[in-house]
Design a protein around this motif. Structure first.
Motif, PDB file in Angstrom:
ATOM      1  N   PHE A  71      -5.365 113.122  97.664  1.00 55.77           N
ATOM      2  CA  PHE A  71      -5.188 113.157  96.214  1.00 55.77           C
ATOM      3  C   PHE A  71      -5.414 114.562  95.676  1.00 55.77           C
ATOM      4  O   PHE A  71      -5.937 115.433  96.382  1.00 55.77           O
ATOM      5  CB  PHE A  71      -6.143 112.158  95.546  1.00 55.77           C
ATOM      6  N   VAL A  72      -5.010 114.754  94.431  1.00 57.31           N
ATOM      7  CA  VAL A  72      -5.254 116.013  93.735  1.00 57.31           C
ATOM      8  C   VAL A  72      -6.602 115.866  93.021  1.00 57.31           C
ATOM      9  O   VAL A  72      -6.730 115.051  92.108  1.00 57.31           O
ATOM     10  CB  VAL A  72      -4.131 116.312  92.717  1.00 57.31           C
ATOM     11  N   PRO A  73      -7.612 116.620  93.449  1.00 60.11           N
ATOM     12  CA  PRO A  73      -8.935 116.447  92.857  1.00 60.11           C
ATOM     13  C   PRO A  73      -9.017 117.071  91.459  1.00 60.11           C
ATOM     14  O   PRO A  73      -8.307 118.042  91.167  1.00 60.11           O
ATOM     15  CB  PRO A  73      -9.862 117.182  93.831  1.00 60.11           C
ATOM     16  N   PRO A  74      -9.893 116.511  90.613  1.00 54.68           N
ATOM     17  CA  PRO A  74     -10.089 117.114  89.296  1.00 54.68           C
ATOM     18  C   PRO A  74     -10.719 118.502  89.443  1.00 54.68           C
ATOM     19  O   PRO A  74     -11.297 118.815  90.486  1.00 54.68           O
ATOM     20  CB  PRO A  74     -11.038 116.143  88.596  1.00 54.68           C
ATOM     21  N   TYR A  75     -10.587 119.294  88.412  1.00 46.96           N
ATOM     22  CA  TYR A  75     -11.174 120.638  88.317  1.00 46.96           C
ATOM     23  C   TYR A  75     -10.483 121.657  89.216  1.00 46.96           C
ATOM     24  O   TYR A  75     -10.051 122.688  88.752  1.00 46.96           O
ATOM     25  CB  TYR A  75     -12.693 120.639  88.601  1.00 46.96           C
ATOM     26  N   VAL A  76     -10.394 121.410  90.523  1.00 45.14           N
ATOM     27  CA  VAL A  76      -9.871 122.406  91.456  1.00 45.14           C
ATOM     28  C   VAL A  76      -8.460 122.080  91.949  1.00 45.14           C
ATOM     29  O   VAL A  76      -7.840 122.888  92.634  1.00 45.14           O
ATOM     30  CB  VAL A  76     -10.824 122.601  92.659  1.00 45.14           C
ATOM     31  N   GLY A  77      -7.947 120.922  91.598  1.00 43.87           N
ATOM     32  CA  GLY A  77      -6.598 120.538  92.026  1.00 43.87           C
ATOM     33  C   GLY A  77      -5.535 121.478  91.506  1.00 43.87           C
ATOM     34  O   GLY A  77      -4.547 121.739  92.189  1.00 43.87           O
ATOM     35  N   GLY A  78      -5.736 122.020  90.324  1.00 43.31           N
ATOM     36  CA  GLY A  78      -4.785 122.973  89.755  1.00 43.31           C
ATOM     37  C   GLY A  78      -4.709 124.272  90.531  1.00 43.31           C
ATOM     38  O   GLY A  78      -3.748 125.026  90.398  1.00 43.31           O
ATOM     39  N   ARG A  79      -5.719 124.523  91.355  1.00 40.32           N
ATOM     40  CA  ARG A  79      -5.711 125.719  92.218  1.00 40.32           C
ATOM     41  C   ARG A  79      -5.216 125.389  93.620  1.00 40.32           C
ATOM     42  O   ARG A  79      -5.362 126.190  94.531  1.00 40.32           O
ATOM     43  CB  ARG A  79      -7.117 126.320  92.292  1.00 40.32           C
ATOM     44  N   GLY A  80      -4.682 124.166  93.802  1.00 38.71           N
ATOM     45  CA  GLY A  80      -4.090 123.797  95.078  1.00 38.71           C
ATOM     46  C   GLY A  80      -5.015 123.077  96.045  1.00 38.71           C
ATOM     47  O   GLY A  80      -4.604 122.738  97.151  1.00 38.71           O
ATOM     48  N   TRP A  81      -6.270 122.822  95.660  1.00 39.78           N
ATOM     49  CA  TRP A  81      -7.185 122.117  96.554  1.00 39.78           C
ATOM     50  C   TRP A  81      -6.678 120.703  96.790  1.00 39.78           C
ATOM     51  O   TRP A  81      -5.983 120.119  95.963  1.00 39.78           O
ATOM     52  CB  TRP A  81      -8.579 122.070  95.942  1.00 39.78           C
ATOM     53  N   ILE A  82      -7.055 120.153  97.944  1.00 36.56           N
ATOM     54  CA  ILE A  82      -6.670 118.795  98.313  1.00 36.56           C
ATOM     55  C   ILE A  82      -7.916 117.922  98.376  1.00 36.56           C
ATOM     56  O   ILE A  82      -8.963 118.363  98.821  1.00 36.56           O
ATOM     57  CB  ILE A  82      -5.907 118.769  99.669  1.00 36.56           C
ATOM     58  N   GLY A  83      -7.779 116.689  97.919  1.00 34.84           N
ATOM     59  CA  GLY A  83      -8.849 115.713  98.035  1.00 34.84           C
ATOM     60  C   GLY A  83      -8.511 114.736  99.148  1.00 34.84           C
ATOM     61  O   GLY A  83      -7.339 114.383  99.341  1.00 34.84           O
ATOM     62  N   VAL A  84      -9.534 114.316  99.891  1.00 28.47           N
ATOM     63  CA  VAL A  84      -9.343 113.360 100.983  1.00 28.47           C
ATOM     64  C   VAL A  84     -10.375 112.253 100.824  1.00 28.47           C
ATOM     65  O   VAL A  84     -11.579 112.509 100.895  1.00 28.47           O
ATOM     66  CB  VAL A  84      -9.524 114.014 102.370  1.00 28.47           C
ATOM     67  N   TYR A  85      -9.911 111.038 100.569  1.00 31.58           N
ATOM     68  CA  TYR A  85     -10.825 109.895 100.516  1.00 31.58           C
ATOM     69  C   TYR A  85     -11.316 109.587 101.918  1.00 31.58           C
ATOM     70  O   TYR A  85     -10.517 109.452 102.846  1.00 31.58           O
ATOM     71  CB  TYR A  85     -10.131 108.660  99.941  1.00 31.58           C
ATOM     72  N   LEU A  86     -12.615 109.440 102.059  1.00 31.22           N
ATOM     73  CA  LEU A  86     -13.217 109.132 103.356  1.00 31.22           C
ATOM     74  C   LEU A  86     -13.606 107.670 103.467  1.00 31.22           C
ATOM     75  O   LEU A  86     -14.080 107.241 104.507  1.00 31.22           O
ATOM     76  CB  LEU A  86     -14.450 110.008 103.579  1.00 31.22           C
TER      77      LEU A  86
END
Length: 128
Positions: A71-86
């Motif tokens: 997923f696109v994480p809040p706050y840092v997603g706009g800088r291209g960071w990726i979120g991974v549900y564990l």
């Protein structure tokens, strides 16, 4: 092994990576900065996840592959960071192994995104 322990092992296996708390979460850094991975388990969604720095285009690629896990994480997603549900259950052991291989790729890409070139060369030399 817990998901947190697996992330910790993946991150700390990288050259000069360190762990410390940032914004109330376990986070991993290269040297003193910058941060490349953080745990996220209290951002108003009751989910266990990591947020990781990512090279250009990786965020879109991962999310399009499997939006139930990435997923696109809040706050840092706009800088291209990726979120991974564990905390997404696996259908079987093979899928779980593939998922953790993907997570290892995300963590290494995050490191490569922020680490100095000298440490990236060291990582490449160590993997030979």
């Amino acid at each position: 092994m817990t998901a947190s322990a697996r992330i910790r092992a993946l991150a700390l296996a990288l050259p000069e990576a360190t762990e410390r708390v940032s914004h109330g979460e376990s986070s991993w850094f290269v040297r003193k900065a910058p941060q490349f991975v953080t745990m996220a388990d209290h951002h108003h969604d009751d989910r266990l996840a990591i947020w990781a720095a990512a090279p250009p285009g990786a965020q879109t690629d991962w999310v399009s592959r499997d939006p139930t896990r990435f997923f696109v994480p809040p706050y840092v997603g706009g800088r291209g960071w990726i979120g991974v549900y564990l905390d997404v259950p696996s259908a079987d052991e093979t899928e779980d192994e593939k998922f953790w291989n993907d997570v290892a790729d995300v963590v290494e890409d995050a490191y490569r995104t922020v680490a100095p070139k000298t440490l990236i060369r060291k990582l490449d030399e160590d993997s030979r």
